[in-house]
Design an enzyme around this catalytic site. Structure first.
Site, PDB file in Angstrom:
ATOM      1  N   THR A  74      -3.439  -3.545   3.709  1.00 31.21           N
ATOM      2  CA  THR A  74      -3.182  -3.989   2.333  1.00 31.21           C
ATOM      3  C   THR A  74      -4.147  -5.111   1.959  1.00 31.21           C
ATOM      4  OG1 THR A  74      -0.859  -3.375   2.520  1.00 31.21           O
ATOM      5  CG2 THR A  74      -1.423  -4.929   0.773  1.00 31.21           C
ATOM      6  N   GLN A 186      -4.802   5.823   8.159  1.00 34.35           N
ATOM      7  CA  GLN A 186      -4.131   6.910   8.881  1.00 34.35           C
ATOM      8  C   GLN A 186      -5.080   7.705   9.777  1.00 34.35           C
ATOM      9  OE1 GLN A 186      -1.042   7.511   9.299  1.00 34.35           O
ATOM     10  NE2 GLN A 186      -0.146   6.191   7.730  1.00 34.35           N
ATOM     11  N   SER A 206      -5.351  -0.761   9.736  1.00 31.23           N
ATOM     12  CA  SER A 206      -4.217  -1.612  10.105  1.00 31.23           C
ATOM     13  C   SER A 206      -3.827  -1.361  11.557  1.00 31.23           C
ATOM     14  CB  SER A 206      -3.029  -1.270   9.194  1.00 31.23           C
ATOM     15  OG  SER A 206      -2.276  -2.407   8.906  1.00 31.23           O
ATOM     16  N   HIS A 208      -1.002  -1.656  13.276  1.00 34.32           N
ATOM     17  CA  HIS A 208       0.286  -1.058  13.655  1.00 34.32           C
ATOM     18  C   HIS A 208       0.360   0.440  13.388  1.00 34.32           C
ATOM     19  CE1 HIS A 208       2.402  -0.630   9.646  1.00 34.32           C
ATOM     20  NE2 HIS A 208       1.406  -1.432   9.288  1.00 34.32           N
ATOM     21  N   CYS A 330       6.454   2.431   2.276  1.00 38.62           N
ATOM     22  CA  CYS A 330       6.174   1.281   1.431  1.00 38.62           C
ATOM     23  C   CYS A 330       6.817   1.416   0.072  1.00 38.62           C
ATOM     24  CB  CYS A 330       4.682   1.135   1.242  1.00 38.62           C
ATOM     25  SG  CYS A 330       3.794   1.617   2.693  1.00 38.62           S
TER      26      CYS A 330
HETATM   27  C1  LIG Z   1       0.244   1.848   6.126  1.00 44.05           C
HETATM   28  C2  LIG Z   1      -0.850   2.110   5.183  1.00 44.05           C
HETATM   29  C3  LIG Z   1      -1.433   1.077   4.421  1.00 44.05           C
HETATM   30  C4  LIG Z   1      -0.926  -0.345   4.445  1.00 44.05           C
HETATM   31  O1  LIG Z   1      -0.993  -0.935   5.696  1.00 44.05           O
HETATM   32  P1  LIG Z   1      -0.303  -2.362   5.901  1.00 44.05           P
HETATM   33  O2  LIG Z   1      -0.285  -2.536   7.366  1.00 44.05           O
HETATM   34  O3  LIG Z   1       1.086  -2.265   5.315  1.00 44.05           O
HETATM   35  O4  LIG Z   1      -1.110  -3.357   5.188  1.00 44.05           O
HETATM   36  C5  LIG Z   1      -2.472   1.411   3.580  1.00 44.05           C
HETATM   37  N1  LIG Z   1      -2.931   2.667   3.480  1.00 44.05           N
HETATM   38  C6  LIG Z   1      -2.404   3.677   4.193  1.00 44.05           C
HETATM   39  C7  LIG Z   1      -2.975   5.051   4.059  1.00 44.05           C
HETATM   40  C8  LIG Z   1      -1.349   3.437   5.064  1.00 44.05           C
HETATM   41  O5  LIG Z   1      -0.823   4.457   5.751  1.00 44.05           O
END
Ligand SMILES: *Cc1c(COP(=O)(O)O)cnc(C)c1O
Length: 383
Positions: A74, A186, A206, A208, A330
């Site tokens: 994000t 992703q 990201s 996680h 989200c």
């Molecule tokens: C999870 C995700 C985000 C956001 O990641 P954060 O760790 O919440 O900042 C953005 N884009 C995609 C495609 C995601 O799957």
């Protein structure tokens, strides 16, 4: 309490035990500030950050100098869209406010940031995908204007797993002298990728989403890309992102990157076989069910299945042996139907009746078999 089986790896992944192990010393004896140059505590932290930067660069075939650590995708996305747009204003190349091209199926981090910029005067074009979720590079080309400053198209969709043709899109953007950003959150760890060989100027990710910790991510930025910082302070990360580095988080993400690189060749095959087994099992017993999005251009771990005529709310309630989702985590605080599925032409009802199953490193064949039986039983009850 009996935990459901986890089929929501696209929302977040568990931290790999080896990642946790690598992080622990940085909450303990190696607690130093990576910017402290005068003693061994700082040196130890700085060294660990440098190693993690190299591990992430290795996974993505990038230079460690291109890695900017952030708090997650994000933040990386906000930095990119706002930073590129503002830098284009400062350059004064054009009197008109900058124009950004993106797609209506992007993550909210992209769409909401575009909305914010639009209120500040930016011009935004939202391309519409086909019913398969794909956009074509020609659509991008047709949308480019003299004041276009950035094209932003995700590598892989979080809800459907659909893979956009980012190489072609980046080449089109470059042909017209426009920068290209991809939200690759992703795709990271699920498919091989070379930043060096790509037509990508900025890439968001990201930790996680690939078995690292939450609250840490990165933006890859090519040298010479004009980017206005969004956070002022100690000029960390080559001035792109001020703030004391999250050393344990960065160490964890580095370890996760190394594990992803090691596992990738076997893991993607194993997981796609399980995904295919899940999909085939469900479709064989529930002939009304359909797959949302391209099956050809898709991540190995994701399937988004529509059960027409089934009440979506009841469906999720009764699928209590599985942790799955409809829409993205989200936005699931709201009860709106998925904006991704709607953009692909699904009605509200069909979007509500769709479920995303995302598999990962710890998914077993026994879980897949149990999931097929459970889904079949629940959907048959609701039909
Ligand atoms: C999870 C995700 C985000 C956001 O990641 P954060 O760790 O919440 O900042 C953005 N884009 C995609 C495609 C995601 O799957």
């Amino acid at each position: 309490m009996n935990y459901p089986s986890y089929f929501d790896y696209n929302a977040t992944t568990p931290v790999d035990p080896l990642v946790l192990e690598a992080m622990l010393p940085y909450f303990g004896p190696h607690f130093g500030n990576a910017a402290s140059r005068t003693h061994v505590f700082g040196a130890k932290a700085e060294e660990a950050v440098a190693d993690a930067r190299q591990q992430l660069a290795d996974l993505l075939d990038a230079s460690p100098k291109e890695v900017v650590f952030t708090s997650g995708a994000t933040e990386s996305i906000n930095l990119t869209l706002k930073g590129v747009w503002e830098a284009s204003r400062h350059q004064g190349a054009s009197q008109q406010p900058g124009h950004i091209i993106t797609v209506s199926t992007e993550h909210k981090a992209v769409l909401d940031t575009c909305e914010h910029l639009s209120r500040r005067g930016a011009e935004i074009t939202y391309l519409q995908p086909g019913t398969d979720g794909l956009i074509a590079a020609d659509q991008v080309e047709a949308a480019i204007q003299p004041n276009t400053v950035l094209v932003s198209v995700m590598a892989a969709n979080n809800e459907t797993g659909v893979l956009q043709p980012i190489q072609e899109i980046g080449e089109i953007a470059h042909k017209h002298g426009v920068l290209f950003h991809t939200d690759a959150t992703q795709a990271i760890g699920k498919m091989p990728f070379s930043f060096t060989d790509s037509a990508v100027d900025l890439l968001s990710l990201s930790g996680h989403k690939f078995y690292g910790p939450k609250g840490v991510g990165a933006l890859l930025v090519r040298r010479q890309v004009p980017l206005s910082a969004q956070q002022d302070g100690g000029r960390h990360e080559r001035g792109h992102r001020s703030g004391t580095l999250n050393v344990p988080g960065i160490v964890g993400m580095g370890e996760a990157a190394q594990l992803a690189q090691r596992h990738l060749p076997t893991e993607a095959k194993r997981i796609s076989a399980l995904r295919d087994q899940l999909e085939a099992g469900i479709l064989a017993t529930l002939p009304g069910a359909t797959i949302n999005g391209s099956r050809e251009h898709r991540l190995p771990n994701t399937t988004n299945i529509c059960f027409p005529g089934v009440d979506g709310e009841l469906l999720l309630l009764l699928l209590n042996e599985l942790a799955v989702s409809n829409g993205s985590a989200c936005t699931s605080a709201s009860t709106d139907p998925s904006h991704v599925l709607k953009a692909m032409g699904l009605s509200d009802d069909l979007a509500y009746s769709s479920v995303r199953f995302s598999l990962g490193r710890f998914t077993t064949e026994a879980e897949v078999e149990a999931a097929i039986r459970h889904v079949t039983a629940v959907v048959n009850r609701l039909c």
